[in-house]
Design a protein around this motif. Structure first.
Motif, mmCIF file in Angstrom:
data_model
loop_
_atom_site.group_PDB
_atom_site.id
_atom_site.type_symbol
_atom_site.label_atom_id
_atom_site.label_comp_id
_atom_site.label_asym_id
_atom_site.label_seq_id
_atom_site.Cartn_x
_atom_site.Cartn_y
_atom_site.Cartn_z
ATOM 1 N N LYS A 69 -14.442 5.897 -34.631
ATOM 2 C CA LYS A 69 -14.160 4.766 -35.518
ATOM 3 C C LYS A 69 -15.083 3.579 -35.237
ATOM 4 N N ALA A 70 -15.566 3.499 -34.012
ATOM 5 C CA ALA A 70 -16.489 2.420 -33.654
ATOM 6 C C ALA A 70 -17.923 2.747 -34.043
ATOM 7 N N GLY A 71 -18.120 3.878 -34.711
ATOM 8 C CA GLY A 71 -19.460 4.271 -35.131
ATOM 9 C C GLY A 71 -20.213 5.062 -34.097
ATOM 10 N N GLY A 72 -19.495 5.546 -33.089
ATOM 11 C CA GLY A 72 -20.151 6.277 -32.020
ATOM 12 C C GLY A 72 -19.961 7.775 -32.103
ATOM 13 N N THR A 73 -20.517 8.462 -31.141
ATOM 14 C CA THR A 73 -20.427 9.914 -31.031
ATOM 15 C C THR A 73 -19.863 10.270 -29.671
ATOM 16 N N VAL A 74 -18.945 11.218 -29.642
ATOM 17 C CA VAL A 74 -18.440 11.739 -28.370
ATOM 18 C C VAL A 74 -19.448 12.761 -27.862
ATOM 19 N N SER A 75 -20.123 12.429 -26.780
ATOM 20 C CA SER A 75 -21.164 13.305 -26.252
ATOM 21 C C SER A 75 -20.588 14.471 -25.465
ATOM 22 N N SER A 101 -21.852 4.306 -29.339
ATOM 23 C CA SER A 101 -22.702 4.156 -30.518
ATOM 24 C C SER A 101 -24.096 3.666 -30.142
ATOM 25 N N PRO A 102 -25.110 4.001 -30.953
ATOM 26 C CA PRO A 102 -26.451 3.463 -30.709
ATOM 27 C C PRO A 102 -26.471 1.940 -30.728
ATOM 28 N N ALA A 103 -25.670 1.323 -31.587
ATOM 29 C CA ALA A 103 -25.661 -0.139 -31.682
ATOM 30 C C ALA A 103 -25.280 -0.783 -30.357
ATOM 31 N N ALA A 104 -24.370 -0.142 -29.603
ATOM 32 C CA ALA A 104 -23.942 -0.689 -28.324
ATOM 33 C C ALA A 104 -24.920 -0.368 -27.202
ATOM 34 N N GLN A 105 -25.592 0.768 -27.300
ATOM 35 C CA GLN A 105 -26.446 1.244 -26.217
ATOM 36 C C GLN A 105 -27.884 0.750 -26.298
ATOM 37 N N LEU A 106 -28.433 0.652 -27.503
ATOM 38 C CA LEU A 106 -29.864 0.392 -27.644
ATOM 39 C C LEU A 106 -30.328 -0.945 -27.082
ATOM 40 N N PRO A 107 -29.552 -2.045 -27.207
ATOM 41 C CA PRO A 107 -30.035 -3.292 -26.598
ATOM 42 C C PRO A 107 -30.285 -3.161 -25.095
ATOM 43 N N LEU A 108 -29.433 -2.406 -24.411
ATOM 44 C CA LEU A 108 -29.629 -2.184 -22.978
ATOM 45 C C LEU A 108 -30.805 -1.252 -22.719
ATOM 46 N N LEU A 109 -30.908 -0.186 -23.493
ATOM 47 C CA LEU A 109 -31.983 0.778 -23.298
ATOM 48 C C LEU A 109 -33.343 0.173 -23.618
ATOM 49 N N ALA A 117 -28.900 5.942 -17.255
ATOM 50 C CA ALA A 117 -28.150 6.518 -16.137
ATOM 51 C C ALA A 117 -26.689 6.074 -16.149
ATOM 52 N N VAL A 118 -26.356 5.045 -16.922
ATOM 53 C CA VAL A 118 -24.966 4.581 -17.006
ATOM 54 C C VAL A 118 -24.474 4.552 -18.453
ATOM 55 N N LEU A 119 -25.237 5.166 -19.335
ATOM 56 C CA LEU A 119 -24.849 5.260 -20.738
ATOM 57 C C LEU A 119 -24.959 6.728 -21.165
ATOM 58 N N PRO A 120 -24.190 7.174 -22.165
ATOM 59 C CA PRO A 120 -23.127 6.466 -22.865
ATOM 60 C C PRO A 120 -21.957 6.110 -21.931
ATOM 61 N N GLU A 121 -21.101 5.216 -22.404
ATOM 62 C CA GLU A 121 -19.946 4.773 -21.634
ATOM 63 C C GLU A 121 -19.025 5.946 -21.305
ATOM 64 N N THR A 134 -3.383 6.399 -17.882
ATOM 65 C CA THR A 134 -4.199 5.216 -17.656
ATOM 66 C C THR A 134 -5.626 5.512 -18.104
ATOM 67 N N VAL A 135 -6.347 4.462 -18.483
ATOM 68 C CA VAL A 135 -7.747 4.583 -18.878
ATOM 69 C C VAL A 135 -8.566 3.668 -17.977
ATOM 70 N N THR A 136 -9.597 4.220 -17.350
ATOM 71 C CA THR A 136 -10.499 3.443 -16.502
ATOM 72 C C THR A 136 -11.909 3.562 -17.058
ATOM 73 N N TYR A 137 -12.616 2.437 -17.118
ATOM 74 C CA TYR A 137 -14.004 2.485 -17.585
ATOM 75 C C TYR A 137 -14.790 1.356 -16.943
#
Length: 317
Positions: A69-75, A101-109, A117-121, A134-137
């Protein structure tokens, strides 16, 4: 700095101010690994821990739906408990969902390709004692810090996306703050070696040398789609490698360590046209979760990672 350790870039003021080198958690006598203990049991420095409102199985599904829903892909979805069982170890439900999503990752990349090495989340879902998951991230500041990328504005999109995914997945309104970055430093986080072939050939060589009992669980093209909108990212690929025999005992001892597994290798074409192979120092990952860096399984994972990187680079005999 030890050979093969990447020198970090200058960080943003927020991340730099938060980085504190800890004292003596592991007693190694090596300042690189003598990190402060986790901020609290089960919540290592820089992570966000969310207590959900649903069952474990439902939370795993909801996290995947939220990424989409956030525009991403489950890798990849890695069931550590199932892998541990196959390796003869019993652990409570423990699954990591990897995606974004690429939108979240590309600015860092674009700031530093080694951020792969720390993406995708990664979102670690665990079974709570009361039956609630519980969810940890990793918080966005942690991702920026260990990648050596300034916290803002490069992490703005990532911070927004991961908070949204975690809230939707856990069924809460707003996730809590991340644990402080006590003991977190980018120094030595990523171990690198230069390759002699193209990114594609190097990735193929890395994959070909992963042998039993290890397996390649995913290969992720982090540059795909980066040309729209551009500029296009130079070739950058992540390879995930799992070794349940070594991982399972560590996750049994520190369930939050499931967040770090499977091991990841990032292969990229740098600004000089040289292929680089990088992977997080497993001993630093272990220290972050309160595991002794001299544990035989930590040593095994560290040695395997170094061997695979050397073979991919064409520098191993």
């Amino acid at each position: 700095m030890e050979p093969g350790r990447r020198a970090p870039r200058t960080m943003g003021a927020l991340a730099a101010a938060a980085l504190v080198v800890g004292a003596t958690a592991c007693g190694t006598g090596d300042s690189v690994y003598d990190l402060a203990p986790p901020a609290r049991p089960g919540q290592p420095a820089g992570t966000v821990l969310v207590t959900g409102s649903s069952s474990f199985t439902e939370t795993v599904t909801r996290i995947q739906d939220a990424i989409a829903k956030a525009g991403g892909t489950v890798s990849q979805v890695v069931d550590h408990a199932a892998d541990a069982k196959a390796a003869g170890v019993t652990i409570p439900a423990n699954t990591v969902v990897i995606g974004g999503s690429p939108a979240a990752q590309l600015p860092l990349l674009r700031g530093d390709q080694s951020a792969g090495a720390v993406l995708p989340e990664r979102y670690l879902i665990r079974q709570g004692a009361n039956g609630v998951a519980t969810v940890t991230y990793d918080g966005a500041d942690y991702v920026a810090a260990v990648a050596g990328v300034g916290a803002a504005p490069a992490t703005r999109a990532l911070a927004s996306e991961i908070a949204t995914v975690a809230a939707m997945g856990a069924g809460v309104r707003t996730p809590p703050m991340a644990a402080p970055l006590v003991g977190v430093t980018p120094t030595g986080f990523l171990l690198t070696t230069a390759g002699t072939s193209s990114v594609g050939s190097t990735v193929a060589q890395l994959r070909d040398n992963v042998g039993t009992p290890s397996t390649v669980v995913a290969t992720i093209d982090l540059a795909a789609g980066s040309e729209n909108p551009g500029p296009a990212l130079r070739a950058t690929t992540e390879v995930l490698v799992s070794t349940p025999e070594a991982e399972a005992p560590l996750i049994a001892a520190a369930p939050s360590f499931g967040l770090e597994m499977p091991m990841r290798f990032v292969v990229w074409d740098d600004a000089k046209g040289v292929t680089q192979i990088g992977y997080p120092d497993v001993k630093l990952l272990a220290a972050r979760h309160g595991l002794p860096v001299a544990d035989p399984n930590v040593v095994r994972l560290a040695n395997d990672a170094a061997r695979l990187a050397a073979l991919a680079a064409g520098s191993a005999a």
